[in-house]
Scaffold this motif. Sequence first.
Motif, mmCIF file in Angstrom:
data_model
loop_
_atom_site.group_PDB
_atom_site.id
_atom_site.type_symbol
_atom_site.label_atom_id
_atom_site.label_comp_id
_atom_site.label_asym_id
_atom_site.label_seq_id
_atom_site.Cartn_x
_atom_site.Cartn_y
_atom_site.Cartn_z
ATOM 1 N N ASN A 1 2.603 -2.190 8.178
ATOM 2 C CA ASN A 1 2.995 -3.759 8.285
ATOM 3 C C ASN A 1 2.904 -4.072 6.687
ATOM 4 O O ASN A 1 1.763 -3.913 5.990
ATOM 5 C CB ASN A 1 1.642 -4.377 8.980
ATOM 6 N N ASN A 2 3.937 -4.590 6.209
ATOM 7 C CA ASN A 2 3.926 -4.868 4.744
ATOM 8 C C ASN A 2 3.009 -6.058 4.389
ATOM 9 O O ASN A 2 2.431 -6.076 3.351
ATOM 10 C CB ASN A 2 5.453 -5.329 4.221
ATOM 11 N N GLY A 3 2.842 -6.871 5.313
ATOM 12 C CA GLY A 3 1.871 -8.099 4.963
ATOM 13 C C GLY A 3 0.464 -7.686 4.904
ATOM 14 O O GLY A 3 -0.288 -8.422 4.090
ATOM 15 N N ARG A 4 -0.021 -6.808 5.622
ATOM 16 C CA ARG A 4 -1.469 -6.243 5.198
ATOM 17 C C ARG A 4 -1.745 -4.941 4.410
ATOM 18 O O ARG A 4 -2.708 -4.674 3.718
ATOM 19 C CB ARG A 4 -1.979 -5.618 6.696
ATOM 20 N N SER A 5 -0.405 -4.168 4.219
ATOM 21 C CA SER A 5 -0.607 -2.819 3.740
ATOM 22 C C SER A 5 -0.378 -3.141 2.019
ATOM 23 O O SER A 5 -0.848 -2.237 1.098
ATOM 24 C CB SER A 5 0.424 -1.895 4.120
ATOM 25 N N ASP A 6 0.531 -4.107 1.740
ATOM 26 C CA ASP A 6 0.724 -4.331 0.188
ATOM 27 C C ASP A 6 0.463 -5.593 -0.020
ATOM 28 O O ASP A 6 1.398 -6.754 0.510
ATOM 29 C CB ASP A 6 2.279 -3.986 -0.054
ATOM 30 N N PRO A 7 -0.414 -6.107 -0.624
ATOM 31 C CA PRO A 7 -0.745 -7.597 -1.016
ATOM 32 C C PRO A 7 0.562 -8.152 -1.783
ATOM 33 O O PRO A 7 0.694 -9.548 -1.603
ATOM 34 C CB PRO A 7 -2.086 -7.276 -1.734
ATOM 35 N N ARG A 8 1.273 -7.254 -2.404
ATOM 36 C CA ARG A 8 2.632 -8.161 -3.102
ATOM 37 C C ARG A 8 3.509 -8.712 -2.038
ATOM 38 O O ARG A 8 4.282 -9.454 -2.680
ATOM 39 C CB ARG A 8 3.250 -6.941 -4.166
ATOM 40 N N LEU A 9 3.475 -8.302 -0.897
ATOM 41 C CA LEU A 9 4.172 -8.917 0.157
ATOM 42 C C LEU A 9 3.841 -9.739 0.989
ATOM 43 O O LEU A 9 4.408 -10.244 2.075
ATOM 44 C CB LEU A 9 4.937 -7.406 1.010
ATOM 45 N N ARG A 10 2.418 -10.096 0.958
ATOM 46 C CA ARG A 10 1.819 -11.220 1.999
ATOM 47 C C ARG A 10 2.687 -12.365 1.802
ATOM 48 O O ARG A 10 3.030 -12.949 0.865
ATOM 49 C CB ARG A 10 0.390 -11.358 1.419
ATOM 50 N N GLY A 11 2.787 -13.182 2.957
ATOM 51 C CA GLY A 11 3.670 -14.064 3.165
ATOM 52 C C GLY A 11 4.855 -13.994 3.836
ATOM 53 O O GLY A 11 5.710 -15.007 4.320
ATOM 54 N N LEU A 12 5.388 -12.875 3.633
ATOM 55 C CA LEU A 12 6.509 -12.344 4.048
ATOM 56 C C LEU A 12 6.455 -11.824 5.452
ATOM 57 O O LEU A 12 5.472 -11.585 6.188
ATOM 58 C CB LEU A 12 7.076 -11.264 3.385
ATOM 59 N N PRO A 13 7.590 -11.997 6.436
ATOM 60 C CA PRO A 13 7.343 -11.650 7.877
ATOM 61 C C PRO A 13 6.809 -9.997 7.979
ATOM 62 O O PRO A 13 7.558 -9.474 7.109
ATOM 63 C CB PRO A 13 8.882 -11.884 8.359
ATOM 64 N N PRO A 14 5.889 -9.793 8.774
ATOM 65 C CA PRO A 14 5.629 -8.254 8.809
ATOM 66 C C PRO A 14 6.828 -7.267 9.151
ATOM 67 O O PRO A 14 7.655 -7.871 10.104
ATOM 68 C CB PRO A 14 4.628 -8.371 10.058
ATOM 69 N N ALA A 15 6.916 -6.414 8.644
ATOM 70 C CA ALA A 15 7.880 -5.358 8.597
ATOM 71 C C ALA A 15 7.322 -3.955 8.087
ATOM 72 O O ALA A 15 6.575 -3.967 7.015
ATOM 73 C CB ALA A 15 9.047 -5.605 8.115
ATOM 74 N N THR A 16 7.995 -2.857 8.654
ATOM 75 C CA THR A 16 7.623 -1.696 8.110
ATOM 76 C C THR A 16 8.684 -1.086 7.180
ATOM 77 O O THR A 16 9.984 -1.195 7.402
ATOM 78 C CB THR A 16 7.518 -0.629 9.199
ATOM 79 N N GLY A 17 8.297 -0.703 6.111
ATOM 80 C CA GLY A 17 9.241 -0.231 4.847
ATOM 81 C C GLY A 17 8.519 0.098 3.676
ATOM 82 O O GLY A 17 7.516 0.394 3.691
ATOM 83 N N PHE A 18 9.514 0.272 2.464
ATOM 84 C CA PHE A 18 9.132 0.734 1.427
ATOM 85 C C PHE A 18 9.292 -0.157 0.431
ATOM 86 O O PHE A 18 10.303 -0.969 0.244
ATOM 87 C CB PHE A 18 10.192 2.049 0.966
ATOM 88 N N VAL A 19 8.236 -0.382 -0.483
ATOM 89 C CA VAL A 19 8.315 -1.384 -1.664
ATOM 90 C C VAL A 19 8.844 -0.399 -3.209
ATOM 91 O O VAL A 19 8.165 0.575 -3.447
ATOM 92 C CB VAL A 19 7.089 -1.890 -2.125
ATOM 93 N N ILE A 20 10.033 -0.917 -3.476
ATOM 94 C CA ILE A 20 10.432 -0.250 -4.865
ATOM 95 C C ILE A 20 10.071 -1.317 -5.991
ATOM 96 O O ILE A 20 10.489 -2.361 -5.902
ATOM 97 C CB ILE A 20 12.011 -0.173 -4.842
ATOM 98 N N ASP A 21 9.319 -0.738 -6.762
ATOM 99 C CA ASP A 21 8.643 -1.488 -7.889
ATOM 100 C C ASP A 21 9.148 -1.110 -9.246
ATOM 101 O O ASP A 21 8.299 -1.051 -10.241
ATOM 102 C CB ASP A 21 7.069 -1.634 -7.860
ATOM 103 N N ARG A 22 10.279 -0.882 -9.231
ATOM 104 C CA ARG A 22 11.076 -0.464 -10.701
ATOM 105 C C ARG A 22 12.258 -1.513 -10.775
ATOM 106 O O ARG A 22 12.772 -1.778 -9.940
ATOM 107 C CB ARG A 22 11.647 1.147 -10.543
ATOM 108 N N ALA A 23 12.348 -1.803 -11.913
ATOM 109 C CA ALA A 23 13.403 -3.068 -12.290
ATOM 110 C C ALA A 23 13.743 -2.486 -13.808
ATOM 111 O O ALA A 23 13.133 -2.262 -14.520
ATOM 112 C CB ALA A 23 12.709 -4.541 -12.148
ATOM 113 N N PRO A 24 15.198 -3.065 -14.262
ATOM 114 C CA PRO A 24 15.836 -3.797 -13.309
ATOM 115 C C PRO A 24 16.637 -2.864 -12.291
ATOM 116 O O PRO A 24 17.061 -1.550 -12.684
ATOM 117 C CB PRO A 24 16.900 -4.496 -14.301
#
Length: 213
Positions: A74-97
């Motif tokens: 659950n991205n809303g609970r497992s990763d604070p950077r995604l709170r406020g988004l609809p809950p979904a299971t997935g991966f956070v890619i934090d490299r840019a650009p």
Amino acid sequence: MTGVYNLVSSSTTPIVSLAEAKRQTNTADFGDDDGLLTALLDVATQHFDLESGIIGRPLLTQVWEYAAPSPPQNNGRSDPRLRGLPPATGFVIDRAPLQSVDKVEYLQDGVYQTLASGQWVKRKISKELTFVRLAKGVAWPRVDDDEAAWKITMTLGYGATAADVPAPIRHAALLMISHLYQNREAVTGFGAALQETPLAVTALVAPFRSPNF
């Protein structure tokens, strides 16, 4: 458990050219120091580039793999950077650009299988974050219990040529090259006045520094 990033391939092109370095160091009319300047091009590029640099971003195009176990539930609970988004299971890619997500693979019975491109989606959350999840209606496949059960291949960087790199970063590289060319020692001065010579580039690259680095 968080994932691990691994560099697959990168450009060997420096972010500034030898001609630019020669103009910066006032050596355009002779070639005696071309070997030294060529070496300094690589030093400056590595000083700023993602893998060992001070900015925390890839500059020229690079291919990376992100390896991780099964994704958070659950991205809303497992990763604070995604709170406020609809809950979904997935991966956070934090490299840019991030230029593109090229392939999603999963480990099943010891063999990596490719998840068809239509079965997953990527969503840009911010300048720094991209969320990769399954498309609506697609079920997560069975995967092996492994720390690298999932692999996501991505292309990072500002672009394929040095001209794609932001001008302040490239000019900072020229300042560094000029500094290293003019000052062949780590310190300047004499006796009690001996001190490290500043590179004078930090202010130029600070706006490009990754908050995740």
